[in-house]
Design a protein around this motif. Sequence first.
Motif, PDB file in Angstrom:
ATOM      1  N   TYR A  91    -131.449 -17.060 -13.745  1.00 33.37           N
ATOM      2  CA  TYR A  91    -131.914 -16.829 -15.084  1.00 33.37           C
ATOM      3  C   TYR A  91    -133.017 -17.765 -15.623  1.00 33.37           C
ATOM      4  O   TYR A  91    -133.834 -17.338 -16.641  1.00 33.37           O
ATOM      5  N   TYR A  92    -132.886 -19.014 -15.377  1.00 30.54           N
ATOM      6  CA  TYR A  92    -133.958 -19.843 -15.924  1.00 30.54           C
ATOM      7  C   TYR A  92    -135.258 -19.691 -15.315  1.00 30.54           C
ATOM      8  O   TYR A  92    -136.263 -19.413 -16.177  1.00 30.54           O
ATOM      9  N   ARG A  93    -135.413 -19.165 -14.189  1.00 33.26           N
ATOM     10  CA  ARG A  93    -136.641 -18.993 -13.634  1.00 33.26           C
ATOM     11  C   ARG A  93    -137.033 -17.597 -14.240  1.00 33.26           C
ATOM     12  O   ARG A  93    -138.457 -17.398 -14.546  1.00 33.26           O
ATOM     13  N   GLU A  94    -136.328 -16.691 -14.538  1.00 39.10           N
ATOM     14  CA  GLU A  94    -136.782 -15.408 -15.164  1.00 39.10           C
ATOM     15  C   GLU A  94    -137.371 -15.986 -16.762  1.00 39.10           C
ATOM     16  O   GLU A  94    -138.455 -15.479 -17.087  1.00 39.10           O
ATOM     17  N   ALA A  95    -136.641 -16.691 -17.107  1.00 36.86           N
ATOM     18  CA  ALA A  95    -136.776 -17.248 -18.597  1.00 36.86           C
ATOM     19  C   ALA A  95    -138.331 -17.771 -18.578  1.00 36.86           C
ATOM     20  O   ALA A  95    -139.119 -17.382 -19.498  1.00 36.86           O
ATOM     21  N   ILE A  96    -138.737 -18.674 -17.531  1.00 39.41           N
ATOM     22  CA  ILE A  96    -140.322 -19.163 -17.519  1.00 39.41           C
ATOM     23  C   ILE A  96    -140.994 -18.129 -17.103  1.00 39.41           C
ATOM     24  O   ILE A  96    -142.111 -18.130 -17.369  1.00 39.41           O
ATOM     25  N   ARG A  97    -140.635 -17.142 -16.475  1.00 38.34           N
ATOM     26  CA  ARG A  97    -141.310 -16.104 -16.040  1.00 38.34           C
ATOM     27  C   ARG A  97    -141.949 -15.536 -16.970  1.00 38.34           C
ATOM     28  O   ARG A  97    -143.099 -15.092 -17.310  1.00 38.34           O
ATOM     29  N   LEU A  98    -141.173 -15.099 -18.036  1.00 40.43           N
ATOM     30  CA  LEU A  98    -141.379 -14.263 -19.227  1.00 40.43           C
ATOM     31  C   LEU A  98    -142.225 -15.171 -20.268  1.00 40.43           C
ATOM     32  O   LEU A  98    -142.889 -14.721 -21.059  1.00 40.43           O
ATOM     33  N   SER A  99    -141.883 -16.507 -20.239  1.00 43.03           N
ATOM     34  CA  SER A  99    -142.729 -17.338 -21.174  1.00 43.03           C
ATOM     35  C   SER A  99    -142.806 -18.670 -20.569  1.00 43.03           C
ATOM     36  O   SER A  99    -142.120 -19.689 -20.374  1.00 43.03           O
ATOM     37  N   LYS A 152    -144.619 -21.174 -20.929  1.00 38.96           N
ATOM     38  CA  LYS A 152    -144.453 -22.312 -21.844  1.00 38.96           C
ATOM     39  C   LYS A 152    -143.227 -22.728 -22.331  1.00 38.96           C
ATOM     40  O   LYS A 152    -142.922 -23.594 -23.227  1.00 38.96           O
ATOM     41  N   TYR A 153    -142.275 -22.252 -21.616  1.00 43.87           N
ATOM     42  CA  TYR A 153    -140.568 -22.327 -22.331  1.00 43.87           C
ATOM     43  C   TYR A 153    -140.163 -23.625 -21.591  1.00 43.87           C
ATOM     44  O   TYR A 153    -139.469 -23.835 -20.618  1.00 43.87           O
ATOM     45  N   VAL A 154    -140.495 -24.957 -22.569  1.00 40.09           N
ATOM     46  CA  VAL A 154    -140.302 -26.322 -22.093  1.00 40.09           C
ATOM     47  C   VAL A 154    -138.638 -26.385 -21.860  1.00 40.09           C
ATOM     48  O   VAL A 154    -138.317 -27.165 -20.867  1.00 40.09           O
ATOM     49  N   HIS A 155    -137.745 -25.691 -22.656  1.00 37.34           N
ATOM     50  CA  HIS A 155    -136.448 -26.254 -22.718  1.00 37.34           C
ATOM     51  C   HIS A 155    -135.913 -25.638 -21.301  1.00 37.34           C
ATOM     52  O   HIS A 155    -134.953 -26.164 -20.730  1.00 37.34           O
ATOM     53  N   ALA A 156    -136.418 -24.321 -20.970  1.00 36.39           N
ATOM     54  CA  ALA A 156    -135.954 -23.679 -19.719  1.00 36.39           C
ATOM     55  C   ALA A 156    -136.252 -24.491 -18.503  1.00 36.39           C
ATOM     56  O   ALA A 156    -135.715 -24.797 -17.600  1.00 36.39           O
ATOM     57  N   MET A 157    -137.518 -25.136 -18.608  1.00 35.29           N
ATOM     58  CA  MET A 157    -138.087 -26.103 -17.517  1.00 35.29           C
ATOM     59  C   MET A 157    -137.216 -27.120 -17.449  1.00 35.29           C
ATOM     60  O   MET A 157    -136.940 -27.682 -16.368  1.00 35.29           O
ATOM     61  N   ASN A 158    -136.756 -27.734 -18.421  1.00 34.52           N
ATOM     62  CA  ASN A 158    -136.270 -28.961 -18.526  1.00 34.52           C
ATOM     63  C   ASN A 158    -134.605 -28.949 -18.001  1.00 34.52           C
ATOM     64  O   ASN A 158    -134.314 -29.395 -16.984  1.00 34.52           O
ATOM     65  N   ASN A 159    -133.867 -27.636 -18.498  1.00 31.83           N
ATOM     66  CA  ASN A 159    -132.696 -27.461 -17.832  1.00 31.83           C
ATOM     67  C   ASN A 159    -132.663 -26.947 -16.112  1.00 31.83           C
ATOM     68  O   ASN A 159    -131.904 -27.497 -15.359  1.00 31.83           O
ATOM     69  N   LEU A 160    -133.604 -26.053 -15.977  1.00 27.10           N
ATOM     70  CA  LEU A 160    -134.007 -25.845 -14.554  1.00 27.10           C
ATOM     71  C   LEU A 160    -134.281 -27.302 -13.755  1.00 27.10           C
ATOM     72  O   LEU A 160    -133.632 -27.376 -12.578  1.00 27.10           O
ATOM     73  N   GLY A 161    -135.076 -27.965 -14.346  1.00 27.67           N
ATOM     74  CA  GLY A 161    -135.404 -29.299 -13.445  1.00 27.67           C
ATOM     75  C   GLY A 161    -134.019 -30.148 -13.277  1.00 27.67           C
ATOM     76  O   GLY A 161    -133.889 -30.749 -12.377  1.00 27.67           O
ATOM     77  N   ASN A 162    -133.183 -30.136 -14.412  1.00 26.58           N
ATOM     78  CA  ASN A 162    -131.934 -30.836 -14.339  1.00 26.58           C
ATOM     79  C   ASN A 162    -131.030 -30.374 -13.207  1.00 26.58           C
ATOM     80  O   ASN A 162    -130.686 -31.139 -12.456  1.00 26.58           O
TER      81      ASN A 162
END
Length: 741
Positions: free
Chosen positions: A503-511, A513-523
């Motif tokens: 779901y995080y990857r899909e959020a980043i695909r849709l947006s 520049k979604y930095v919060h999704a990048m941060n959580n996925l990176g975690n």
Amino acid sequence: MAQSEINLDHDVPILHLSSFWTKSIVGFLAFVCFVNSFDGDFVFDDSEAILNNKDLRAETSLGDLWMHDFWGTKLSSNVSHKSYRPLTVLTFRVNYLLAGGYHPVGFHVVNIILHCIVSLLMLDVFSILFGGLTYNSKGRRLNLAPKASLFASLLFAVHPLHTECVAGVVGRADLLCALFFLLSFLGYCRAFLQYNKEGKQFSISWLLMSIFLGAVAMLCKEQGITVLGLNALFDAFVICKINMAGLIQKLLHRGKVLESSTFLSKGFLLRIIFLASGGTAILYIRWRIMGTGPPAFTEVDNPASFADSILIRVINYNYYYSLNAWLLLCPWWLCFDWSMGCIPLIKSVDEWRIIALVALWFCLIGLIYQALCSEDSHKRRILSLGLGFLIIPFLPASNVLFRVGFVIAERVIYLPSVGYCMLITYGCSILNRQVKNKKLIAAAVLVIMFINMMRCIIRSKQWRSEEQLFKSALSVCPLNAKVHYNVGKNLADKGNQTAAIKYYREAIRLSPKYVHAMNNLGNILKERHELLEAEELLSLAVQIQPDFAAAWMNLGIVQNSLKRFKEAEQSYWTAIKHRKKYPDCYYNLGRLYADLNRHSDALNAWRNATALKPDHSLAWNNLIILLDNAGNLAQAEAVGREALELLPNDHSLMFSLANVLGKSQKYKESEVLFLRAIKVNPNTASYHGNLAVLYHRWGNLEAAKKHYEISLKLDPIAPGTKENYNLLKRKLEQLQKRGHI
């Protein structure tokens, strides 16, 4: 100021009931629709407004509460949302104190009760809107439109669009605002009681009370100030009976309208001066308290407001209005968040969605024309007040006065829905008048009411937990990156990292520049030791948003794991630069310094962490262990005792201090702490193993043997424990041979 009964009441398809039964039915249905949310969790924005809001706890003084925003941030801060709602936060604080903590039931019950009260008040409001201000000889107001007011109140009570306000705890701001908004309106109507009884124009005390209640409404939510504008509209069209069409004709043909206008003789201008002065004073005080300009929203919050073309902005704003209108008419597709791609921008005037806003303005212009130019005074009054209730409370959310931080927010339609219910009631009366089969209309009304109630019950159930709420949004807004982000976050919190990554990857695909999704996925990737991809994501996040402190800290953790210590240190300090009070970052910086054997720097970093967050258990533990390993037993003991005073039930601190006391040969104190730690957490092998070592040193060999065996049972490969146990067994065998046992 008596007015004749309007025909509308005879045309509304609903039975006549006594006042008691009318109130009972409205209150009961309002309760039934949302009662199944009473034992729901804190969901979505509740986390920030309730769980993470220090203003609810006694550690914040009541005085500070009046200087903070809705989320507990200082209004003067550049990260504040400027949402000033101290009275709403005060009710949260009372809930917290009465419940003795964060127990959601009490919060939800208050919301349900507030909605029931507001729905009951609607009976009085609608009776005035439909039936006018008519009083008997004893000064009691007569309800000349009981059926119309009941029908409209029922529509309001069971409208599914209200679910977010009632089932979501943060919706209390809208409920309280509506309560005092309506009380202000009723107070303004009350100002004319003396006019009816004694021939006076109006009561100044009730007028001032209405303004005061409007200020209280604004302290619950900013939208509340709009009641003053609505009161002015009511004054013009009901009290002064202004006929705009006739007024314009007189102005064009006679030129001396103001000399003979009846509204001047009734004190209209004086009351408007009171309302305008009160509103100006309230807004000025609000501006002074706020301290700075409006909050800085980003493009993902409200993409239309960042469009380069003014025409595109206007088109999209109007499209949003049409969607709000559609949600009122057909509240089936409901979503907790409508941002981040949920509603794609209209980028040209030839898109088919333009039809929606054309239809909206076609209806609005028609209604406005009838409200201003109809020869029927009752029709003018009903349409004017209906449109007033629909439009005026919605203005703060319209992007007209200032930019807002959302695309559509179901909560803000709570008050405007009053106007919708009024207009629908009027429309039903016209339809009922023209259709011969009255039973068919009554049956249709009952079916619509039943469907709305079922939708409320289903939607309230979805608001009971974040999992249900977030998943319900996937079918409504599949292009909304925030929906996918929240589903992923919920899954990650439950330990399902594999599904969360999807779901995080899909959020980043849709947006992208979604930095919060990048941060959580990176975690998550960091925890799974996929360090290179984690570093790439976190680096991109801080590149997009350079002041994103959490991403800088997580990037530092990844760089530390990759042995790039200098870069990690720089990332940590960058995070602290953007967030001065960041205890977790100081903790991780201390770990970096400890790895580099920079013990003095590590101690300073952990001391900063505990100063900023006195209950930071990990920082306290690391302080004790580092001092212990360095041989500073006295200092380690002092730090351990200080930590245990702040966190008396923390078993890890008991364990660390017990080790220090054991090395200092304070065996009895050490034993007490080891046993306390084991009592709190009995299944930790190291606790039993170290207690066994203490007994071994102390000479209590049987107790040592017992705890060595428990430790090995819990962790058969515990380092050192088996060797110590074997040494003890040999010693016991020797003592047996010598006859000492």
